[in-house]
Design a protein around this motif. Structure first.
Motif, PDB file in Angstrom:
ATOM      1  N   UNK A   7       1.223  -1.167   0.399  1.00  0.00           N
ATOM      2  CA  UNK A   7      -0.215   0.201  -0.474  1.00  0.00           C
ATOM      3  C   UNK A   7       0.839   1.114  -0.036  1.00  0.00           C
ATOM      4  N   UNK A   8       0.386   2.062  -0.607  1.00  0.00           N
ATOM      5  CA  UNK A   8       1.599   3.154  -1.036  1.00  0.00           C
ATOM      6  C   UNK A   8       0.210   4.590   0.054  1.00  0.00           C
ATOM      7  N   UNK A   9       1.235   4.671   1.337  1.00  0.00           N
ATOM      8  CA  UNK A   9       0.741   5.237   1.781  1.00  0.00           C
ATOM      9  C   UNK A   9       0.974   7.069   1.546  1.00  0.00           C
ATOM     10  N   UNK A  10       0.725   8.341   1.735  1.00  0.00           N
ATOM     11  CA  UNK A  10       1.349   8.991   1.519  1.00  0.00           C
ATOM     12  C   UNK A  10       2.972   9.827   2.266  1.00  0.00           C
ATOM     13  N   UNK A  11       3.516  10.344   1.600  1.00  0.00           N
ATOM     14  CA  UNK A  11       4.873  10.369   2.514  1.00  0.00           C
ATOM     15  C   UNK A  11       4.952  12.159   3.353  1.00  0.00           C
ATOM     16  N   UNK A  12       3.725  12.855   2.469  1.00  0.00           N
ATOM     17  CA  UNK A  12       3.822  14.238   2.889  1.00  0.00           C
ATOM     18  C   UNK A  12       3.182  14.761   3.974  1.00  0.00           C
ATOM     19  N   UNK A  13       3.886  15.911   4.608  1.00  0.00           N
ATOM     20  CA  UNK A  13       3.477  16.201   6.326  1.00  0.00           C
ATOM     21  C   UNK A  13       1.963  17.072   5.971  1.00  0.00           C
ATOM     22  N   UNK A  14       0.815  16.489   6.525  1.00  0.00           N
ATOM     23  CA  UNK A  14      -0.239  17.275   6.534  1.00  0.00           C
ATOM     24  C   UNK A  14      -0.026  17.724   7.913  1.00  0.00           C
ATOM     25  N   UNK A  15      -1.608  18.635   8.024  1.00  0.00           N
ATOM     26  CA  UNK A  15      -1.899  19.656   8.010  1.00  0.00           C
ATOM     27  C   UNK A  15      -3.026  19.078   9.397  1.00  0.00           C
ATOM     28  N   UNK A  16      -3.625  18.750  10.080  1.00  0.00           N
ATOM     29  CA  UNK A  16      -4.416  18.588  10.917  1.00  0.00           C
ATOM     30  C   UNK A  16      -5.613  19.501  10.991  1.00  0.00           C
ATOM     31  N   UNK A  17      -6.580  18.601  10.708  1.00  0.00           N
ATOM     32  CA  UNK A  17      -7.917  19.737  10.808  1.00  0.00           C
ATOM     33  C   UNK A  17      -8.786  19.752  12.756  1.00  0.00           C
ATOM     34  N   UNK A  18      -8.447  18.510  13.017  1.00  0.00           N
ATOM     35  CA  UNK A  18      -9.040  18.684  14.513  1.00  0.00           C
ATOM     36  C   UNK A  18      -8.087  17.520  15.138  1.00  0.00           C
ATOM     37  N   UNK A  19      -7.898  17.583  16.668  1.00  0.00           N
ATOM     38  CA  UNK A  19      -7.873  17.037  17.395  1.00  0.00           C
ATOM     39  C   UNK A  19      -9.494  15.686  17.549  1.00  0.00           C
ATOM     40  N   UNK A  20      -9.048  15.069  17.783  1.00  0.00           N
ATOM     41  CA  UNK A  20     -10.286  13.574  17.757  1.00  0.00           C
ATOM     42  C   UNK A  20     -10.667  13.227  19.177  1.00  0.00           C
ATOM     43  N   UNK A  21     -10.899  13.706  20.121  1.00  0.00           N
ATOM     44  CA  UNK A  21     -11.009  12.872  21.508  1.00  0.00           C
ATOM     45  C   UNK A  21     -12.318  11.930  21.304  1.00  0.00           C
TER      46      UNK A  21
END
Length: 149
Positions: A7-21
């Motif tokens: 499986x090819x997972x994205x290697x780029x860093x990402x900006x998180x929309x929200x921490x979800x608890x």
């Protein structure tokens, strides 16, 4: 090690929309994913633990609250998170369940969880000033926003 899946997972860093608890109870996984999509959370940092936001509102041990807050701090530092989503759900075993704890009274359960979400939000806002916090209660019929949370 032996590769069992390619499986090819994205290697780029990402900006998180929200921490979800949220809780790890799989019965609420689909509604949780649909809710996040509906409110525009595409890149969540998921913090799934028994009881979800209970760890902030009424932890069984003090380190539970510290753990969740530290995970959100890491999400902020690593992924630029500016928002937290706190969730509780009906019939949660961490709260004793709908039947045993609330005698099947769905309104009493919802009222209790509304109060708990308010406490959790207050704790989190005090620990991380400036963090936007949204609260939701999930039941077997859908998701409910807790606007005073």
């Amino acid at each position: 090690m032996r590769k069992v899946l390619h499986f090819d997972s994205p290697r780029e860093k990402y900006h998180c929309d929200a921490s979800v608890v949220s809780c790890f109870d799989n019965r609420f996984d689909a509604v949780s994913r649909k809710l996040l999509k509906r409110i525009g959370v595409v890149q969540p940092d998921a913090i799934r633990i028994a009881g979800g936001a209970k760890a902030l509102a009424s932890p069984e041990e003090g380190f539970h609250r510290a753990f969740v807050i530290e995970q959100i701090h890491k999400s902020i530092r690593l992924h630029g998170t500016e928002r937290a989503i706190l969730m509780l759900h009906s019939d949660c075993g961490a709260y004793g369940g709908l039947t045993a704890r609330f005698r099947g009274d769905v309104q009493a359960e919802a009222a209790h969880h509304r109060t708990e979400l308010g406490l959790a939000a207050a704790v989190l806002k005090a620990a991380i000033p400036g963090l936007a916090v949204d609260c939701f209660f999930l039941n077997f019929e859908g998701a409910w926003v807790v606007e005073d949370g």
